[in-house]
Scaffold this active site. Structure first.
Site, short mmCIF file in Angstrom:
data_model
loop_
_atom_site.label_atom_id
_atom_site.label_comp_id
_atom_site.label_asym_id
_atom_site.label_seq_id
_atom_site.Cartn_x
_atom_site.Cartn_y
_atom_site.Cartn_z
N GLN A 62 23.43 9.58 -36.73
CA GLN A 62 23.11 10.19 -38.01
C GLN A 62 24.17 11.23 -38.36
O GLN A 62 24.61 11.98 -37.49
CB GLN A 62 21.75 10.90 -37.95
CG GLN A 62 20.55 9.98 -37.89
CD GLN A 62 19.27 10.79 -37.91
OE1 GLN A 62 19.08 11.69 -37.10
NE2 GLN A 62 18.37 10.45 -38.82
N HIS A 67 16.47 19.73 -43.89
CA HIS A 67 17.13 18.60 -43.23
C HIS A 67 17.84 17.75 -44.29
O HIS A 67 17.32 17.55 -45.38
CB HIS A 67 16.12 17.69 -42.53
CG HIS A 67 15.17 18.37 -41.62
ND1 HIS A 67 15.11 18.09 -40.27
CD2 HIS A 67 14.20 19.31 -41.84
CE1 HIS A 67 14.15 18.81 -39.71
NE2 HIS A 67 13.58 19.56 -40.65
N CYS A 75 17.25 17.72 -34.97
CA CYS A 75 16.84 19.04 -35.46
C CYS A 75 16.38 20.00 -34.36
O CYS A 75 16.71 21.20 -34.45
CB CYS A 75 15.78 18.89 -36.54
SG CYS A 75 14.53 17.63 -36.26
N ARG A 82 15.27 5.46 -31.20
CA ARG A 82 13.90 5.35 -31.65
C ARG A 82 13.30 4.02 -31.21
O ARG A 82 13.97 2.99 -31.26
CB ARG A 82 13.82 5.51 -33.17
CG ARG A 82 14.25 6.90 -33.60
CD ARG A 82 14.13 7.17 -35.07
NE ARG A 82 14.60 8.52 -35.38
CZ ARG A 82 14.75 9.01 -36.59
NH1 ARG A 82 14.45 8.25 -37.64
NH2 ARG A 82 15.17 10.24 -36.77
#
Length: 662
Positions: free
Chosen positions: A401, A535, A354, A383
């Site tokens: 993603q 999102h 984002c 992550r």
């Protein structure tokens, strides 16, 4: 004695009852053996709880969520009693209920072995048969510490309660001390002797005989209070159910889950692996797994285009300042890999896409006429997951993603959220997941430091999501405190073929990042206004979604997803050229075909194709060559002989286009 009035609450009605002082909750439910605990004025209480004038009382059945938790926590107590009877030097940790079961932690000199579990189970059955009563008594910190002088971990929990830190003491510690008065539960034999005692807030079953079915599952090491700096204890996991049939069904589900384990199937079907040389939680996809991943990507890329999204691309790393603008530092710092110093600045592997999409939006002026502006990419993120939670493809450290961000006016936000939710549910249905509910994650008002934004912003965002969820007609489950720091979210919880629930994609309402990046658009009246950012990720992560699909289909993918759609099997070497020609024709149509030209016998070739879960087989011998046909075999063993080549190809083509299982 004097009369008192209580209100009996059922699913259908509220009924006033006149009774007398000293009445226990169990007396209201004496004719219903399924009731094991009562909810009195909203709080769970033992059936031995004495009712007061004006109480609202509701029976809690053993097969309800709260009933199952009480059953399992009570069974954990019985297990702990059995352990200390067999191993007197064992010190008690905590023993909470968990999903589908319970555990209890023990400090023992020698780790438990499978034979120990058999002995513990046997002793538990004896305790259950005795029908020992669970009896609650209130105590003081001082008296509890004196009574539990030989239980150092319990004494530590009492101290943490006194300091107000009990919530952070350990996972499940609240079942031991909770809030308010301190209580101990005694297991009392029929002759009145106390068989065993434990610090616990309760409630519990009336007696041990109310435990219908249980089984101890396994042991594991666990650090006290979940802190690796503390002593390592021995944890015993178990499960308990309202009936023997429920227990057997659960054990069958476990067997089925093991058969479907995507880590095993990924290896057996040659889809992916996790090389130690690369690092934990970093998968690599083999050619067959790569085919599935590419088909998934092609599909969702096309779907995003159809839904009005524009494809973008962003780098894997960024300067530190980008994540300060987005607010992820410091709120999300623990979930990110440590920074890399380069040319005097810190760079981070991106944990989310984002911030970079915001920079694309900000790259030039925007007008209200452009909104909603929808940006999408397959963004690879990283992550820092702790080693203990990494699990195959479903919990990794590096993943892609199908990440999208919609920038819209506040007035457009409800319609955009509805659009994204409908889009997401359509994606799930196309992949064969059609049993789902929604979960709404909101702010925890008791922890304001963990969230940004005003009360008004949160209220507006939450109302938008609530209304869209209500309009969807799907079941909505609240998740208080589960929101991201920047806004509430809706997640889709989908059930797989054996009834397990997986969190899939999410839609999140964000009023924070547009402010941090100073995002604006020119409104119709010429003023500059701030957009709302929404999102969404339909797969969530491609890796995790693929892992779920492997288990959902047990590796037997529908033809459109199968890495090999057709296995061509020549009966003898002289039939190979014929099938190679058929395969060439099919490949020109985009179908995925392999020819097994090994020296194996035909039956072994068929067996190999079945083990690889190939949807279709085309078998050819002398008669087939003469007739221009094949024997067309399905994955389930059905076979049609003498099928003309054109018809056989059409069957495959139609099955692939239909995107259904065969």
């Amino acid at each position: 004695m004097s009369d008192i009035q209580v209100v009996l609450v059922t699913a259908d009605a509220r009924e006033e009852r006149t009774t007398t002082t000293g009445t226990k909750a169990w007396e209201l439910f004496a004719e219903d053996p399924s009731i094991i605990v009562a909810r009195v004025n909203g709080e769970l209480r033992d059936l031995s709880h004495e009712l007061a004038d004006g109480d609202e009382v509701e029976g809690v059945a053993i097969d309800s969520p709260d009933g199952l938790a009480v059953l399992r926590h009570s069974t954990a107590h019985v297990m702990a009693q059995a352990v200390q009877e067999l191993f007197p030097d064992a010190k008690l940790g905590i023993g909470p209920p968990v999903t589908d079961g319970f555990y209890y932690d023990f400090d023992v000199e020698t780790p438990f072995v499978p034979e120990d579990l058999e002995k513990i189970e046997s002793r538990m059955r004896k305790i259950i048969k005795e029908g020992q009563k669970f009896s609650r008594r209130v105590t003081s910190d001082h008296d509890a510490i004196a009574e539990l002088k030989d239980e150092p971990y319990k004494i530590e929990l009492i101290g943490l309660k006194g300091s107000g830190k009990s919530d952070d003491a350990a996972e499940g510690a609240s079942v031991e001390v909770g809030a308010g008065e301190l209580t101990i539960y005694d297991n009392i034999r029929r002759n009145g002797d106390v068989a065993w005692s434990d610090l616990c807030r309760g409630p519990h079953l009336p007696t041990t005989k109310r435990i219908p079915a249980f089984k101890l599952m396994r042991t594991a090491a666990a650090y006290w209070r979940g802190n690796e700096k503390n002593k390592q204890l021995q944890r015993i996991y178990g499960t308990a159910w309202p009936s023997k049939e429920d227990l057997e069904a659960y054990l069958h589900r476990l067997e089925e889950a093991e058969r479907r384990d995507h880590r095993k199937l990924g290896r057996d079907l040659d889809l992916f692996s996790f090389p130690d040389e690369i690092g934990s939680g970093l998968p690599v996809f083999h050619p067959k797994g790569g085919v599935i991943k590419r088909v998934m990507e092609d599909y969702v890329r096309q779907r995003h285009t159809e839904e009005g999204f524009e494809y973008v691309g962003t780098p894997h790393i960024s300067k530190e300042g980008t994540f300060h603008l987005s607010g992820h530092l410091p709120y999300y710092a623990d979930g990110m890999f440590p920074p890399m110093e380069f040319e005097g600045e810190n760079y981070y592997l991106k944990a989310m896409n984002c911030p970079m999409h915001n920079l694309i939006y900000r790259s030039r002026g925007r007008s209200y006429r452009e909104l909603p502006l929808r940006l999408f990419e397959f963004g690879h993120v990283y992550r820092y997951e702790k080693s203990g939670v990494i699990h195959g493809l479903t919990r990794v450290r590096g993943f892609a993603q199908d990440d999208s961000h919609s920038y819209c006016t506040p007035e457009q936000a409800p319609e955009e959220v509805a659009h994204l939710l409908s889009f997401m549910l359509g994606v799930l249905r196309d992949f064969g997941l059609d049993d789902f509910y929604l979960e709404l994650s909101t702010r925890d008002d008791s922890k304001p430091d963990k969230f940004v934004g005003s009360n008004e912003q949160w209220e507006t965002a939450t109302k938008v999501l609530e209304q869209v969820c209500a309009d969807s007609g799907l079941e909505l489950v609240p998740d208080p405190g589960g929101a991201a720091f920047y806004g509430p979210k809706v997640s889709v919880q989908a059930k797989d073929a054996i009834g397990r629930t997986w969190q899939m994609g999410t839609v999140q309402y964000d009023f924070n990042q547009p402010e941090g990046f100073d995002l604006q658009y020119q409104a119709a009246d010429g003023t500059r206004k701030q957009p709302v950012m929404i999102h969404s990720a339909k797969f969530g992560s491609i890796e995790r979604f693929l892992g779920v699909l492997v288990e959902h289909y047990a590796g037997a993918f529908p033809p459109w997803l199968a890495p090999v759609q057709v296995q061509a099997i020549p009966i003898a070497e002289r039939h190979e050229d014929y099938l190679w020609d058929v395969a060439k024709r099919m490949r020109k149509e985009g179908l995925r075909v392999e020819v097994d030209d090994s020296t194996d016998r035909m039956q072994k070739k068929i067996r190999n194709a079945q083990l690889q879960k190939v949807p279709f087989m085309m078998i050819a011998g002398d008669d087939d060559l003469a007739a221009g046909a094949v024997s067309f075999r399905y994955r389930d063993g059905r076979q049609d002989n003498g099928v003309p080549i054109e018809e056989a190809i059409a069957r495959v083509r139609e099955a692939v286009a239909a995107r259904t299982q065969v």
